[in-house]
Design a protein around this motif. Structure first.
Motif, PDB file in Angstrom:
ATOM      1  N   UNK A 175     -31.866 -12.397   3.806  1.00  0.00           N
ATOM      2  CA  UNK A 175     -32.203 -13.639   4.535  1.00  0.00           C
ATOM      3  C   UNK A 175     -32.088 -14.857   3.611  1.00  0.00           C
ATOM      4  N   UNK A 176     -32.542 -14.689   2.374  1.00  0.00           N
ATOM      5  CA  UNK A 176     -32.481 -15.799   1.409  1.00  0.00           C
ATOM      6  C   UNK A 176     -31.022 -16.177   1.131  1.00  0.00           C
ATOM      7  N   UNK A 177     -30.167 -15.169   0.961  1.00  0.00           N
ATOM      8  CA  UNK A 177     -28.745 -15.459   0.679  1.00  0.00           C
ATOM      9  C   UNK A 177     -28.089 -16.099   1.909  1.00  0.00           C
ATOM     10  N   UNK A 178     -28.475 -15.608   3.089  1.00  0.00           N
ATOM     11  CA  UNK A 178     -27.856 -16.112   4.327  1.00  0.00           C
ATOM     12  C   UNK A 178     -28.146 -17.593   4.582  1.00  0.00           C
ATOM     13  N   UNK A 179     -29.228 -18.093   3.966  1.00  0.00           N
ATOM     14  CA  UNK A 179     -29.518 -19.535   4.127  1.00  0.00           C
ATOM     15  C   UNK A 179     -28.429 -20.370   3.470  1.00  0.00           C
ATOM     16  N   UNK A 180     -27.761 -19.807   2.457  1.00  0.00           N
ATOM     17  CA  UNK A 180     -26.766 -20.592   1.702  1.00  0.00           C
ATOM     18  C   UNK A 180     -25.332 -20.096   1.870  1.00  0.00           C
ATOM     19  N   UNK A 181     -25.158 -18.843   2.273  1.00  0.00           N
ATOM     20  CA  UNK A 181     -23.812 -18.255   2.340  1.00  0.00           C
ATOM     21  C   UNK A 181     -23.667 -17.409   3.592  1.00  0.00           C
ATOM     22  N   UNK A 182     -22.395 -17.355   4.079  1.00  0.00           N
ATOM     23  CA  UNK A 182     -22.072 -16.390   5.120  1.00  0.00           C
ATOM     24  C   UNK A 182     -21.851 -15.049   4.411  1.00  0.00           C
ATOM     25  N   UNK A 183     -22.389 -13.976   4.981  1.00  0.00           N
ATOM     26  CA  UNK A 183     -22.155 -12.657   4.355  1.00  0.00           C
ATOM     27  C   UNK A 183     -21.245 -11.837   5.273  1.00  0.00           C
ATOM     28  N   UNK A 184     -20.096 -11.471   4.745  1.00  0.00           N
ATOM     29  CA  UNK A 184     -19.120 -10.735   5.558  1.00  0.00           C
ATOM     30  C   UNK A 184     -19.157  -9.261   5.151  1.00  0.00           C
ATOM     31  N   UNK A 185     -19.478  -8.359   6.098  1.00  0.00           N
ATOM     32  CA  UNK A 185     -19.586  -6.946   5.701  1.00  0.00           C
ATOM     33  C   UNK A 185     -18.220  -6.335   5.385  1.00  0.00           C
ATOM     34  N   UNK A 186     -18.197  -5.424   4.435  1.00  0.00           N
ATOM     35  CA  UNK A 186     -16.984  -4.639   4.203  1.00  0.00           C
ATOM     36  C   UNK A 186     -16.886  -3.631   5.342  1.00  0.00           C
ATOM     37  N   UNK A 187     -15.747  -3.589   6.001  1.00  0.00           N
ATOM     38  CA  UNK A 187     -15.628  -2.705   7.164  1.00  0.00           C
ATOM     39  C   UNK A 187     -15.667  -1.241   6.761  1.00  0.00           C
ATOM     40  N   UNK A 188     -14.876  -0.899   5.719  1.00  0.00           N
ATOM     41  CA  UNK A 188     -14.933   0.479   5.238  1.00  0.00           C
ATOM     42  C   UNK A 188     -15.967   0.504   4.135  1.00  0.00           C
ATOM     43  N   UNK A 189     -16.842   1.534   4.165  1.00  0.00           N
ATOM     44  CA  UNK A 189     -17.893   1.541   3.151  1.00  0.00           C
ATOM     45  C   UNK A 189     -17.239   1.663   1.786  1.00  0.00           C
ATOM     46  N   UNK A 190     -17.698   0.822   0.835  1.00  0.00           N
ATOM     47  CA  UNK A 190     -17.163   0.842  -0.524  1.00  0.00           C
ATOM     48  C   UNK A 190     -17.907   1.905  -1.309  1.00  0.00           C
ATOM     49  N   UNK A 191     -17.206   2.762  -2.049  1.00  0.00           N
ATOM     50  CA  UNK A 191     -17.862   3.730  -2.913  1.00  0.00           C
ATOM     51  C   UNK A 191     -18.483   4.876  -2.136  1.00  0.00           C
ATOM     52  N   UNK A 192     -19.045   5.833  -2.894  1.00  0.00           N
ATOM     53  CA  UNK A 192     -19.586   7.016  -2.229  1.00  0.00           C
ATOM     54  C   UNK A 192     -21.109   6.990  -2.205  1.00  0.00           C
ATOM     55  N   UNK A 193     -21.679   5.898  -2.719  1.00  0.00           N
ATOM     56  CA  UNK A 193     -23.133   5.839  -2.858  1.00  0.00           C
ATOM     57  C   UNK A 193     -23.807   5.230  -1.637  1.00  0.00           C
ATOM     58  N   UNK A 194     -25.101   4.939  -1.779  1.00  0.00           N
ATOM     59  CA  UNK A 194     -25.889   4.475  -0.642  1.00  0.00           C
ATOM     60  C   UNK A 194     -25.832   2.968  -0.391  1.00  0.00           C
ATOM     61  N   UNK A 195     -25.068   2.217  -1.179  1.00  0.00           N
ATOM     62  CA  UNK A 195     -25.097   0.751  -1.026  1.00  0.00           C
ATOM     63  C   UNK A 195     -24.298   0.299   0.192  1.00  0.00           C
ATOM     64  N   UNK A 196     -24.778  -0.769   0.845  1.00  0.00           N
ATOM     65  CA  UNK A 196     -23.952  -1.430   1.864  1.00  0.00           C
ATOM     66  C   UNK A 196     -23.491  -2.744   1.229  1.00  0.00           C
ATOM     67  N   UNK A 197     -22.205  -3.074   1.463  1.00  0.00           N
ATOM     68  CA  UNK A 197     -21.608  -4.191   0.720  1.00  0.00           C
ATOM     69  C   UNK A 197     -21.163  -5.338   1.624  1.00  0.00           C
ATOM     70  N   UNK A 198     -21.272  -6.546   1.061  1.00  0.00           N
ATOM     71  CA  UNK A 198     -20.854  -7.769   1.742  1.00  0.00           C
ATOM     72  C   UNK A 198     -20.094  -8.634   0.751  1.00  0.00           C
ATOM     73  N   UNK A 199     -19.352  -9.617   1.291  1.00  0.00           N
ATOM     74  CA  UNK A 199     -18.768 -10.619   0.403  1.00  0.00           C
ATOM     75  C   UNK A 199     -19.037 -12.002   1.006  1.00  0.00           C
ATOM     76  N   UNK A 200     -18.960 -13.010   0.161  1.00  0.00           N
ATOM     77  CA  UNK A 200     -19.069 -14.375   0.669  1.00  0.00           C
ATOM     78  C   UNK A 200     -17.644 -14.902   0.841  1.00  0.00           C
ATOM     79  N   UNK A 201     -17.503 -16.135   1.297  1.00  0.00           N
ATOM     80  CA  UNK A 201     -16.144 -16.652   1.529  1.00  0.00           C
ATOM     81  C   UNK A 201     -15.385 -16.845   0.213  1.00  0.00           C
ATOM     82  N   UNK A 202     -16.120 -16.984  -0.899  1.00  0.00           N
ATOM     83  CA  UNK A 202     -15.394 -17.161  -2.173  1.00  0.00           C
ATOM     84  C   UNK A 202     -15.745 -16.078  -3.203  1.00  0.00           C
ATOM     85  N   UNK A 203     -15.993 -14.880  -2.714  1.00  0.00           N
ATOM     86  CA  UNK A 203     -16.379 -13.784  -3.617  1.00  0.00           C
ATOM     87  C   UNK A 203     -15.244 -13.312  -4.509  1.00  0.00           C
ATOM     88  N   UNK A 204     -15.589 -12.975  -5.748  1.00  0.00           N
ATOM     89  CA  UNK A 204     -14.673 -12.201  -6.599  1.00  0.00           C
ATOM     90  C   UNK A 204     -15.159 -10.761  -6.614  1.00  0.00           C
TER      91      UNK A 204
END
Ligand code: SAM
Ligand code: SF4
Length: 323
Positions: A207-236
């Motif tokens: 919620x805190x990040x969403x106040x400043x950035x749009x978070x775009x979910x990765x459609x295919x899960x990245x990696x084999x672990x339990x994390x869910x991943x997003x990127x911003x419009x200017x993510x590296x």
């Protein structure tokens, strides 16, 4: 292999030491812990036997952790040996990064695939308060050198606690726009010293990040672990959320752990497991070792119950387990 709950177990976390060059306040008491005697810690040869057996059971990913794994001598030769085991596809390390810069060439030569670096503050004063030590600049240099020298993935693990580093959530999110690294927010778990601090749920962090950035979910899960991943419009790099407390992922758990003293631990929370040191030092054959690990994995508990600690809960600190 598949455990009794239908989960594919393919990932082994190997903690090679309970020693650490930092004293993070949520992980270790100020004066350290009672250390395991040197001869009670598994040798690299003993660990290689376990990893060989585990690989025959379908373990293909190994993560080396600690305490601080780079503080144990011989780690690079150990990595080289693991890489030569049939069936092992990937070897990675979780480190506090203090000794990364000076070890990076040897780690790369040994074949290390991935590095996770734990950093909980980007501010030197807060970093010193958390780690009871100095060295943020060294850690950041280590990450840059690892990236320059071609490590294919560097991830930063960050634990947020209300009273410590809550104000830095956005700084970590923005780091993924400045550097090609993934930052993963890992929820503080009520383990050992961790019980003294207030966990912030990843929903609140998002919620805190969403106040400043749009978070775009990765459609295919990245990696084999339990994390869910997003990127911003200017993510590296990506922003990841590992939420063991607010969004339990036990039904997808793919891992087992070895503690420095050779206990095969089946779930981060519970005491269940097998003393493999005893097995190894009683001159068990490879076949016996294989069967013991197989039977143990079949007994893997279905889920953690961090919210309702009981007598079978592990009461140790994370540095003694390996995270
Ligand atoms: N020393 C290395 C490091 O710090 O990366 C490896 C061992 S450390 C125990 C592994 C991970 O466990 C670190 O990312 C650390 O932040 C995390 N950790 C320690 N105590 C924790 C707790 N109570 N809840 C969540 N993560 C914790
Ligand atoms: Fe050491 Fe890692 Fe624990 Fe910090 S989190 S005290 S670096 S083991």
């Amino acid at each position: 292999m598949i455990d009794n709950w239908g989960r594919k177990i393919e990932y082994l976390r190997v903690s090679i030491t309970d020693r650490c060059n930092l004293r993070c306040i949520y992980c270790m008491p100020k004066d350290g812990i009672e250390l395991i005697k040197h001869d009670e810690i598994l040798t690299f040869e003993e660990l290689i036997r376990i990893i060989k057996s585990a690989s025959e059971l379908g373990i293909s990913k190994i993560r080396i952790t600690g305490g601080e794994p780079l503080a144990r001598k011989g780690i690079t030769q150990f990595i080289r040996k693991i890489k030569s085991i049939k069936g092992i596809e990937e070897v990675s390390i979780t480190t506090n990064g203090i000794l990364l810069e000076e070890n990076i060439d040897d780690l790369i030569k040994a074949g290390l695939d991935r590095i996770n670096v734990s950093i909980d503050s980007l501010n030197e004063d807060i970093y010193s308060k958390i780690t009871r030590s100095k060295g943020l600049d060294k850690v950041l240099r280590g990450i840059n050198v690892a990236l320059d020298k071609g490590i294919k993935k560097v991830k930063i693990n960050t634990v947020i606690a209300k009273e410590i580093n809550y104000s830095e959530i956005m700084d970590f999110a923005e780091l993924t726009e400045k550097m090609p690294v993934d930052v993963r927010f890992i929820e503080l778990m009520p383990i050992g010293e961790g019980k003294k601090y207030t966990q912030v749920s990843n929903d609140d962090i998002k919620k805190i990040i969403l106040k400043k950035r749009k978070l775009i979910p990765f459609l295919n899960s990245k990696g084999s672990g339990p994390a869910t991943y997003f990127r911003t419009l200017s993510s590296k790099g990506a922003i990841g959320f590992i939420s063991p407390i607010s969004h339990e992922f036990c039904n997808k758990c793919n891992r087992i752990r070895i503690t420095p003293e050779g206990f095969l631990k089946l779930c981060l929370h519970w005491n269940d497991g097998v003393d493999l040191k005893k097995v190894l030092r009683s001159k068990a054959s490879d076949e016996q070792l294989y069967k013991i690990i197989y039977n143990a994995i079949k007994q893997k508990p279905y889920k953690h119950e961090f919210k309702s600690q009981n007598k079978n809960s592990d009461s140790r600190n994370m540095s003694q387990i390996g995270g």
